[in-house]
Motif scaffolding. Structure first.
Motif, PDB file in Angstrom:
ATOM      1  N   GLY A  74      47.793  27.018  35.051  1.00 19.90           N
ATOM      2  CA  GLY A  74      48.393  26.955  36.375  1.00 19.90           C
ATOM      3  C   GLY A  74      47.426  27.186  37.516  1.00 19.90           C
ATOM      4  N   THR A  75      46.136  27.213  37.225  1.00 21.70           N
ATOM      5  CA  THR A  75      45.128  27.458  38.257  1.00 21.70           C
ATOM      6  C   THR A  75      44.479  26.147  38.690  1.00 21.70           C
ATOM      7  OG1 THR A  75      43.259  28.857  38.852  1.00 21.70           O
ATOM      8  CG2 THR A  75      43.236  27.927  36.644  1.00 21.70           C
ATOM      9  N   LEU A  76      43.766  26.183  39.797  1.00 22.43           N
ATOM     10  CA  LEU A  76      43.063  25.017  40.332  1.00 22.43           C
ATOM     11  C   LEU A  76      41.570  25.296  40.377  1.00 22.43           C
ATOM     12  CD1 LEU A  76      45.400  24.184  43.363  1.00 22.43           C
ATOM     13  CD2 LEU A  76      45.391  23.096  41.114  1.00 22.43           C
ATOM     14  N   ALA A  77      40.771  24.225  40.256  1.00 24.62           N
ATOM     15  CA  ALA A  77      39.314  24.372  40.275  1.00 24.62           C
ATOM     16  C   ALA A  77      38.672  23.050  40.683  1.00 24.62           C
ATOM     17  CB  ALA A  77      38.810  24.792  38.898  1.00 24.62           C
ATOM     18  N   PRO A  78      37.382  23.086  41.038  1.00 26.51           N
ATOM     19  CA  PRO A  78      36.667  21.845  41.354  1.00 26.51           C
ATOM     20  C   PRO A  78      36.571  20.924  40.128  1.00 26.51           C
ATOM     21  CG  PRO A  78      35.459  23.769  42.137  1.00 26.51           C
ATOM     22  CD  PRO A  78      36.557  24.267  41.251  1.00 26.51           C
ATOM     23  N   SER A  79      36.244  19.665  40.365  1.00 25.08           N
ATOM     24  CA  SER A  79      36.156  18.677  39.278  1.00 25.08           C
ATOM     25  C   SER A  79      35.019  19.015  38.316  1.00 25.08           C
ATOM     26  CB  SER A  79      35.953  17.276  39.851  1.00 25.08           C
ATOM     27  OG  SER A  79      34.584  17.001  40.041  1.00 25.08           O
ATOM     28  N   GLU A  80      35.050  18.373  37.171  1.00 27.44           N
ATOM     29  CA  GLU A  80      33.996  18.601  36.169  1.00 27.44           C
ATOM     30  C   GLU A  80      32.645  18.084  36.630  1.00 27.44           C
ATOM     31  OE1 GLU A  80      34.910  14.726  33.358  1.00 27.44           O
ATOM     32  OE2 GLU A  80      35.900  16.624  32.920  1.00 27.44           O
TER      33      GLU A  80
END
Length: 195
Positions: free
Chosen positions: A107-113
């Motif tokens: 359920g978390t958000l992060a920058p792209s790979e």
């Protein structure tokens, strides 16, 4: 080797700490996040080149977003964690100004790979509980333990929590790295030689 008695004690403390956090009135949470943000910037030494690892709030965690916004406004280098697998350390990706965030598990958000990676000087950590010695009680997955063990440098560890999440004592195992400080709506508490 895992000590079953310690794991049982931690499991019971997780239930207690999660219940205390969940019981906090929704109306008080935004005020607490603002107070924590104020205490963080007043009490944690940040230098221009420091890389700061933070997190995107899940469930009923203390909202770190006001700190993230201020760090980005100050042109601080910010990294957000991504879970790669159950036995892997976290992937710490740089969140650049204006870059989109994507679903990163749990359920978390992060920058792209494709985002660059960086090792932090400061790690802002979510937690379920903490004690007067700076012991952090996490969710039990060991992600931060593995991540810290894999780093070349020892970052300053800052826990963010509601004051209600403080526990009398948390058993500490060899792999449990204590916090340098914890920030709650009630203020900041430093442990050891943290500044």
């Amino acid at each position: 080797m895992v000590d079953d008695k310690i794991e049982e004690a931690k499991a019971a403390l997780r239930i207690k700490a999660h219940a205390a956090r969940a019981a906090l009135p929704q109306a008080d949470r935004a005020d607490a996040a603002r107070a924590v943000t104020h205490h963080f910037f007043e009490g944690i030494a940040l230098h221009a080149g420091d890389v700061v690892a933070a997190y995107w709030r899940i469930r009923d965690e203390l909202d770190c977003q006001p700190i993230l916004v201020r760090l980005m406004d100050r042109n601080q280098i910010v990294v957000l964690p991504v879970v790669l697998g159950p036995d892997e350390p976290l992937d710490l990706r740089v969140w650049e100004q204006g870059a989109s965030l994507y679903e990163a598990g749990f359920g978390t958000l992060a920058p792209s790979e494709l985002a660059p990676k960086a090792e932090p000087d400061i790690v802002i950590m979510p937690l379920l509980g903490f004690d007067r010695l700076g012991t952090r009680l996490g969710y039990g997955g060991g992600y931060y333990d593995r991540t810290l063990a894999s780093m070349k440098k020892k970052p300053k560890l800052i826990g963010l929590a509601f004051a209600a999440q403080e526990l009398d004592a948390i058993p500490r195992e060899a792999h449990d790295v204590p916090l340098d400080a914890v920030v709650t709506e009630a203020g900041i508490r430093h442990f050891g030689n943290s500044a």
